[in-house]
Design an enzyme around this catalytic site. Structure first.
Site, PDB file in Angstrom:
ATOM      1  N   TRP A   1       0.833  -1.211   0.000  1.00  0.00           N
ATOM      2  CA  TRP A   1       0.000   0.000   0.000  1.00  0.00           C
ATOM      3  C   TRP A   1       0.856   1.245   0.000  1.00  0.00           C
ATOM      4  O   TRP A   1       0.520   2.232  -0.659  1.00  0.00           O
ATOM      5  CB  TRP A   1      -1.004  -0.031   1.149  1.00  0.00           C
ATOM      6  CG  TRP A   1      -2.026  -1.106   0.954  1.00  0.00           C
ATOM      7  CD1 TRP A   1      -2.222  -2.198   1.736  1.00  0.00           C
ATOM      8  CD2 TRP A   1      -2.971  -1.224  -0.126  1.00  0.00           C
ATOM      9  NE1 TRP A   1      -3.231  -2.980   1.222  1.00  0.00           N
ATOM     10  CE2 TRP A   1      -3.705  -2.398   0.083  1.00  0.00           C
ATOM     11  CE3 TRP A   1      -3.262  -0.440  -1.244  1.00  0.00           C
ATOM     12  CZ2 TRP A   1      -4.715  -2.824  -0.793  1.00  0.00           C
ATOM     13  CZ3 TRP A   1      -4.272  -0.858  -2.121  1.00  0.00           C
ATOM     14  CH2 TRP A   1      -4.971  -2.035  -1.887  1.00  0.00           C
TER      15      TRP A   1
ATOM     16  N   ASP B   1      -2.291   6.466   6.185  1.00  0.00           N
ATOM     17  CA  ASP B   1      -3.308   5.602   5.581  1.00  0.00           C
ATOM     18  C   ASP B   1      -3.692   4.565   6.637  1.00  0.00           C
ATOM     19  O   ASP B   1      -3.030   3.546   6.791  1.00  0.00           O
ATOM     20  CB  ASP B   1      -2.731   4.926   4.326  1.00  0.00           C
ATOM     21  CG  ASP B   1      -3.699   3.906   3.730  1.00  0.00           C
ATOM     22  OD1 ASP B   1      -4.806   3.721   4.280  1.00  0.00           O
ATOM     23  OD2 ASP B   1      -3.327   3.274   2.711  1.00  0.00           O
TER      24      ASP B   1
ATOM     25  N   LYS C   1     -12.776  -2.157   5.982  1.00  0.00           N
ATOM     26  CA  LYS C   1     -12.027  -3.028   6.878  1.00  0.00           C
ATOM     27  C   LYS C   1     -12.558  -2.908   8.309  1.00  0.00           C
ATOM     28  O   LYS C   1     -13.048  -3.874   8.857  1.00  0.00           O
ATOM     29  CB  LYS C   1     -10.535  -2.687   6.822  1.00  0.00           C
ATOM     30  CG  LYS C   1      -9.818  -3.362   5.671  1.00  0.00           C
ATOM     31  CD  LYS C   1      -9.487  -2.451   4.555  1.00  0.00           C
ATOM     32  CE  LYS C   1      -8.910  -3.187   3.362  1.00  0.00           C
ATOM     33  NZ  LYS C   1      -8.122  -2.314   2.502  1.00  0.00           N
TER      34      LYS C   1
HETATM   35  C1  LIG Z   1      -7.537  -1.852   1.453  1.00  0.00           C
HETATM   36  C2  LIG Z   1      -6.483  -0.806   1.562  1.00  0.00           C
HETATM   37  C3  LIG Z   1      -6.347   0.211   0.597  1.00  0.00           C
HETATM   38  C4  LIG Z   1      -7.226   0.284  -0.622  1.00  0.00           C
HETATM   39  O1  LIG Z   1      -8.503   0.616  -0.264  1.00  0.00           O
HETATM   40  P1  LIG Z   1      -9.673   0.855  -1.346  1.00  0.00           P
HETATM   41  O2  LIG Z   1     -10.747   1.386  -0.471  1.00  0.00           O
HETATM   42  O3  LIG Z   1      -9.954  -0.466  -1.964  1.00  0.00           O
HETATM   43  O4  LIG Z   1      -9.165   1.847  -2.331  1.00  0.00           O
HETATM   44  C5  LIG Z   1      -5.364   1.163   0.790  1.00  0.00           C
HETATM   45  N1  LIG Z   1      -4.556   1.129   1.856  1.00  0.00           N
HETATM   46  C6  LIG Z   1      -4.654   0.169   2.803  1.00  0.00           C
HETATM   47  C7  LIG Z   1      -3.732   0.189   3.983  1.00  0.00           C
HETATM   48  C8  LIG Z   1      -5.622  -0.822   2.679  1.00  0.00           C
HETATM   49  O5  LIG Z   1      -5.728  -1.778   3.613  1.00  0.00           O
END
Ligand SMILES: *Cc1c(COP(=O)(O)O)cnc(C)c1O
Length: 360
Positions: free
Chosen positions: A102, A172, A196
């Site tokens: 990521w 993030d 999540k």
């Molecule tokens: C799942 C995830 C993403 C991507 O998320 P989307 O909502 O599918 O764009 C980005 N960063 C992290 C840390 C993630 O777990």
């Protein structure tokens, strides 16, 4: 079929109580004669739902008054572009920590808008740890410092908050937001896709300090400017109303559970059950450095990868699903977000012990 234990990394398990409340509200929300899905986002019922969701999130995370809470769309992946569009603010370069898949995606996107300085990377050991801050080569003039406190794929979590000095710290938090208390005042901006640890896919939460608003790169589309959404209470256009409603139910559930201090206690207990099992076993292994073992996403391997398929088949027969590891890591991964009950983790551990005895 009874409800199964879903270890998916995302979209992920939601609290049963939340789903039951949504079911009861589905056709006729609190006697108002319609579903939340059918409400005008400008009507008083829906506006109340969204305002309450924001208030509950502010309370749970202790978000200071000089931060805006935005409910957006486009996922965390859109934030990989929106953050640089809004935060370069005429500066030449931004700092990034690279701890996995990521981080890499965020870096790739930022490069479209300005220079990127990678302060440190754990690629040398296949992203199985996080470099300590004294090894970072930061730029005091950076526009911002971006990191990924929980790498969902590698299962690498950073439990300390980096010291960014006067540089805005950007995180993030897609896969560890709400998993434990965090001091929001240390951050310039936090973002997270909902699917999540917040609610259903389709909502993206952004928490941004208000002095960072309003200095976008030239040509930034209206919808990609945080200020557009901050000035309009996330109602410049139609927000993802139903997803925000479910997220609001999750926030209420978290409050009823005792808030984030209690969530951290439960999450440490759940993760501990699984890591203790991995450490006691000669058959299962965790690839992650002990100090960076994620509380949310736990990758592990079997001693013999030829047994992976059998392991997954046996798990599925017991109602333990979505345990296959990410294709870039292999093996297994158990995602055990807030909504995964301790009974689910215990059932997985019991199965692992049995499997090792029979096949190890
Ligand atoms: C799942 C995830 C993403 C991507 O998320 P989307 O909502 O599918 O764009 C980005 N960063 C992290 C840390 C993630 O777990």
């Amino acid at each position: 079929m009874e409800r199964i234990y879903n270890f998916s990394a995302g979209p992920a398990v939601l609290p049963r109580e939340v789903l039951e409340q949504a079911r009861d509200d589905l056709v006729n929300w609190q006697g108002c004669g319609m579903s939340v899905m059918e409400m005008s986002h400008r009507g008083k019922e829906y506006m109340g739902i969204q305002a309450q969701a924001e208030a509950d999130l502010r309370e749970l995370m202790g978000i200071p008054g000089n931060y805006k809470v935005l409910f957006l769309q486009g996922g965390a992946s859109s934030q990989f572009a929106m953050v640089p569009m809004n935060l370069y603010r005429g500066k030449a370069s931004a700092d990034f920590l690279n701890t996995g898949e990521w981080s890499k995606k965020a870096i790739k996107e930022a490069k479209k808008f300005g220079a990127v300085n990678v302060v440190a990377s754990s690629e040398d050991r296949n992203f199985t740890y996080a470099p300590a801050q004294d090894a970072w080569r930061t730029d005091p003039g950076a526009a911002y410092l971006h990191y990924t406190p929980n790498e969902t794929i590698g299962g690498v979590e950073i439990f300390w908050t980096p010291d960014a000095g006067d540089v805005p710290l950007v995180a993030d938090m897609s896969s560890n937001i709400l998993s434990r208390p965090m001091d929001v005042s240390k951050f310039g901006l936090i973002y997270a896709g909902a699917q999540k640890n917040i609610g259903p896919a389709g909502v993206t939460v952004v928490i941004v300090r208000d002095d960072l608003l309003g200095q976008t790169v030239p040509g930034t589309p209206t919808m990609f400017d945080y200020k557009t959404h901050a000035d309009n209470e996330s109602m410049y256009n139609t927000p993802p109303t139903y997803g925000i409603y479910i997220a609001g139910l999750v926030f209420k559930w978290l409050k009823a559970k005792g808030g984030l201090t209690e969530m951290e206690r439960i999450n440490r207990h759940k993760a501990g059950l699984l890591y203790d099992c991995l450490d006691a076993s000669a058959f299962f292994q965790s690839p992650v450095a002990p100090e960076n073992r994620s509380l949310m996403n736990i990758p592990f391997t079997l001693k013999d990868a030829a047994l992976d398929e059998d392991f997954l088949k046996g798990a599925k027969a017991r109602g333990l699903v979505q345990l296959k590891g990410h294709r870039s890591v292999g093996g297994m991964r158990a995602s055990i977000y807030n909504a995964m009950p301790v009974e689910g983790v215990q059932a997985l551990v019991d199965y692992m012990k049995e499997f090792e005895k029979a096949r190890g």
